[in-house]
Design a protein around this motif. Sequence first.
Motif, PDB file in Angstrom:
ATOM      1  N   ASP A  12       0.797  -1.226   0.000  1.00  0.00           N
ATOM      2  CA  ASP A  12       0.000   0.000   0.000  1.00  0.00           C
ATOM      3  C   ASP A  12       0.834   1.281   0.000  1.00  0.00           C
ATOM      4  O   ASP A  12       2.058   1.253  -0.145  1.00  0.00           O
ATOM      5  CB  ASP A  12      -0.960  -0.010   1.194  1.00  0.00           C
ATOM      6  N   SER A  15       3.634   1.573   2.662  1.00  0.00           N
ATOM      7  CA  SER A  15       4.869   0.862   2.307  1.00  0.00           C
ATOM      8  C   SER A  15       5.603   1.566   1.169  1.00  0.00           C
ATOM      9  O   SER A  15       6.831   1.594   1.131  1.00  0.00           O
ATOM     10  CB  SER A  15       4.579  -0.594   1.950  1.00  0.00           C
ATOM     11  N   SER A  89       3.865  -3.380   5.450  1.00  0.00           N
ATOM     12  CA  SER A  89       2.462  -3.490   5.003  1.00  0.00           C
ATOM     13  C   SER A  89       2.327  -4.406   3.791  1.00  0.00           C
ATOM     14  O   SER A  89       1.760  -4.029   2.767  1.00  0.00           O
ATOM     15  CB  SER A  89       1.905  -2.096   4.670  1.00  0.00           C
TER      16      SER A  89
END
Length: 313
Positions: A12, A15, A89
């Motif tokens: 996402d 990250s 993430s």
Amino acid sequence: MKNIKIIFAGTDKFSSIHLNELIVKKFNILAVITKIDKKIGRGKKIQFSEIKKIAIKNKLSLIQLNSLNSEKYYKILKKLKPDIMIVVSFGLMIPNKIIKIFSLGCINIHTSLLPKFRGPSPIQSVILKGKKKTGISIIQINDKLDAGNIVYKKSINIKKKDTYKTLKKKLCILGKKSLIKFLKNIFLKKNISIPQKENDATYTKKIYKKDGLINWNEKASKIEKKVRAFNTWPGTFFFINKIMIKIWKVNIVQSHKKTTPGKIIKADSNGILISTKKNFINIIKLQISGKKKNTVDKIIHSYKKLFQIGNII
């Protein structure tokens, strides 16, 4: 330090900001791993992850997958002879066989002060619990959930008005700075590895849409925390005449009056005042289903009939 050979795994925007920081600082990124593209909507439009966009833009080697439990990916990664895997993430488990490839191990950036608030929703949970501090923990990945040794930790204060959105932004800034500091510590041989105290561990749960439904039988303080914790997703909401009303901003009004929870006490340009188990909630920013979110003073006259004083919702 820049010669550390990195494999980066993430999905996402959170990250992607960490990946971008490594790129800006000119670290040696051998490959980027992200999930396979999603198909969304009726037309099954393909949605690229934020990580994929950055990898393509910077001409980085890209690996897309839905599982690392494959001999194929084990061989690919081993052939690259990487030093460390940085996971932010990502949302997929890293098998022990993969972890053993990396001479410096696999590390994960977690948005809480571990061992407190392990699991999928640490940012929302610290707000719901009314905590005054949180932070970033960088840990060595092992076969247990967020239980690896801590190699770097940094805390920040949580402000009274912090929402999930504002706190996540602060932790993102802290996270990317902490990551660079950790990598510098490796180079300077100042790195630490501290086992977590299992007796102090707490766990968070996955958040679902239904969790955002307001229960007016709860105290105003609890509802106010929920509004901040679930901003932006899943949001907090209630229904009037089967119409969903989303709440985006509230304040607490102290009161010693004993009133039926969920009763509309007042509705004007200053807010929509609703009773709870203890004290009142004053809604000052909301969103009527199908409409844009707005402050109460700008929409109350158009929806006065919806918020009839004395009604129980």
